[in-house]
Scaffold this active site. Structure first.
Site, PDB file in Angstrom:
ATOM      1  CG  ASP A  19      61.038  51.695  64.705  1.00  0.00           C
ATOM      2  OD1 ASP A  19      61.756  52.055  65.658  1.00  0.00           O
ATOM      3  OD2 ASP A  19      61.005  52.284  63.612  1.00  0.00           O
ATOM      4  CE1 TYR A  23      65.734  46.846  59.197  1.00  0.00           C
ATOM      5  CE2 TYR A  23      67.750  47.811  58.344  1.00  0.00           C
ATOM      6  CZ  TYR A  23      66.906  47.540  59.404  1.00  0.00           C
ATOM      7  OH  TYR A  23      67.233  47.960  60.670  1.00  0.00           O
TER       8      TYR A  23
END
Length: 443
Positions: free
Chosen positions: A180, A239
């Site tokens: 994003d 992540y």
């Protein structure tokens, strides 16, 4: 209650018919912590009122090689390397490649799709400089920039087809996972193929590196098998989320109802470098209020303002080694993906730890932070950000260790917190061999 200055930042379309939705019923939690749990607006305020600019600067330094990711923990960790995740360690990929290629035909005589050359590209980019990965009209995206750079390697036939259609001559980059706006990446993986035989790996490196110096960088490029796919061949993704702590929050955070607890609904603490808008959340998440079960009157409960990092670690640890449906922790997913296997993820590693953001500016103090490291076979849209925000909320409320697992059985996504800011999130790397816990930054 939000002050008028912040409400003015909400777009007009969110304020239409405001009188009809000024009060929204908060999800009816039934556990013992329901009165100390933050509402969506309170969670949003807690997550965003922080020195995020220092996290953004840190990721910029890592992308440009000015510091190492392991500097967060003050240790000499083994740094990331593409060689740690070989392309074809998966025997199934190798066998598929052998079976799919035509037999008894010399390589130089092969044509069509058999003759194309596929490159695997490791990319590092600063999320704050782009509008996400996916190419969109009028936006500065990573995919758009990469594909324009690869346009010079398109074969003549494809280039002519694009010209006839009036389309720009661009390559096609397939990615392991879209990020994003605001999300950084240290070893994003994408692939590109061409029928030209004169294209070398170093040519691809130079073309992309020249596109946006200091913002986008090629880590490495390698020629791989035609059957390689960055997304479908990947076995896991990792992540890292860096959550900066405000002054006075250093060290282990105090639990609910200890000293310093205040009414967050009326709290007007706005950090000096806050630069976010309420439009980041949907109107339902921003404007909802907590209502009591009987009279529908708005409560003004005393809520905790601190949390324990060790408690967040305990909550996340419960997810390890389990195949679970994370549909309550996803956002913006299609209706067809809200049930069944498409929402299931296997979490290999889920931990949190205290860290220190390195600071090279002598006039600025270093900031302590909480780091969350997640490794799974796949992640849903905004799943990491929602998971981090919800874990912090549950830790502050003093919830049980299995609170995150119980929330997976909720009937509405309001049961989980709004997504944490994208600036703290970074796609560390993607693995194509079996996951090895030794590579983790947080043991």
């Amino acid at each position: 209650m939000l002050n008028r200055t912040r409400l003015k930042q909400v777009p007009t379309y969110l304020m239409e018919n405001q009188s009809e939705r000024t009060v929204h019923v908060h999800y009816n939690h039934t556990d013992s912590c329901k009165n100390s749990r933050w509402t969506a607006r309170e969670s949003y305020q807690f997550m965003y009122n922080r020195p995020w600019n220092q996290v953004v600067d840190f990721y910029s330094d890592v992308v440009n090689g000015r510091t190492l990711l392991s500097a967060l923990f003050g240790t000499e960790c083994r740094e990331l390397s593409p060689q740690m995740h070989p392309v074809c360690d998966d025997n199934d990929i190798v066998e598929a490649s052998k079976k799919s290629e035509p037999m008894n035909i010399p390589t130089e005589d092969r044509g069509g799709r058999w003759a194309r050359v596929t490159f695997k590209i490791f990319l590092s980019y600063h999320g704050g400089s782009f509008d996400g990965w996916q190419k969109q009209p009028g936006l500065n995206t990573v995919q758009g920039l990469v594909e324009r750079s690869l346009g010079k390697f398109v074969d003549e036939r494809k280039a002519q087809q694009l010209k006839d259609k009036g389309s720009p001559i661009e390559g096609i980059a397939v990615v392991a996972g879209r990020t994003d706006k605001g999300v950084s990446a240290l070893q994003q993986v994408c692939s590109f193929y061409t029928w030209r035989k004169d294209v070398k790996s170093q040519d691809v490196v130079h073309a992309i590196d020249e596109a946006a110096p200091g913002k986008l960088k090629v880590v490495s490029v390698a020629e791989v098998s035609r059957v390689f796919h960055p997304n479908f061949c990947a076995k896991w993704r990792r992540y890292l989320y860096v959550f900066p702590l405000n002054i006075g929050e250093e060290g282990e955070q105090s639990s609910a109802y200890e000293d310093g607890v205040e009414d967050m609904a009326s709290r007007e603490h706005h950090h000096s470098n806050r630069r976010y808008k309420l439009a980041e959340c949907s109107s339902e998440e921003v404007l909802e209020e907590s209502c009591d079960d009987v009279g529908g009157k708005i409560k003004s409960e005393k809520k905790p303002t601190k949390f324990k990092i060790s408690k967040v670690d305990q909550l996340l640890c419960q997810l390890e080694g389990k195949l679970l449906s994370y549909k309550m922790f996803a956002r913006d997913t299609k209706a067809s993906r809200n049930i069944g296997p498409p929402t299931e993820c296997f979490m290999y590693h889920a931990r949190s730890s205290e860290a220190q953001l390195p600071c090279h500016d002598k006039d600025r103090e270093s900031v302590k932070a909480m780091c969350v490291e997640l490794v799974a076979n796949r992640f849903l849209r905004k799943m990491v950000r929602v998971l981090v925000a919800t874990a912090v909320r549950e830790a502050a409320a003093g919830a049980e260790d299995d609170a995150l697992i119980k929330l997976m059985d909720a009937t509405c996504r309001r049961a989980t917190a709004p997504p944490a800011p994208p600036d703290g999130l970074c796609l560390v790397d993607v693995g194509y061999a079996e996951f090895d816990p030794k590579i983790c930054l947080i043991p």
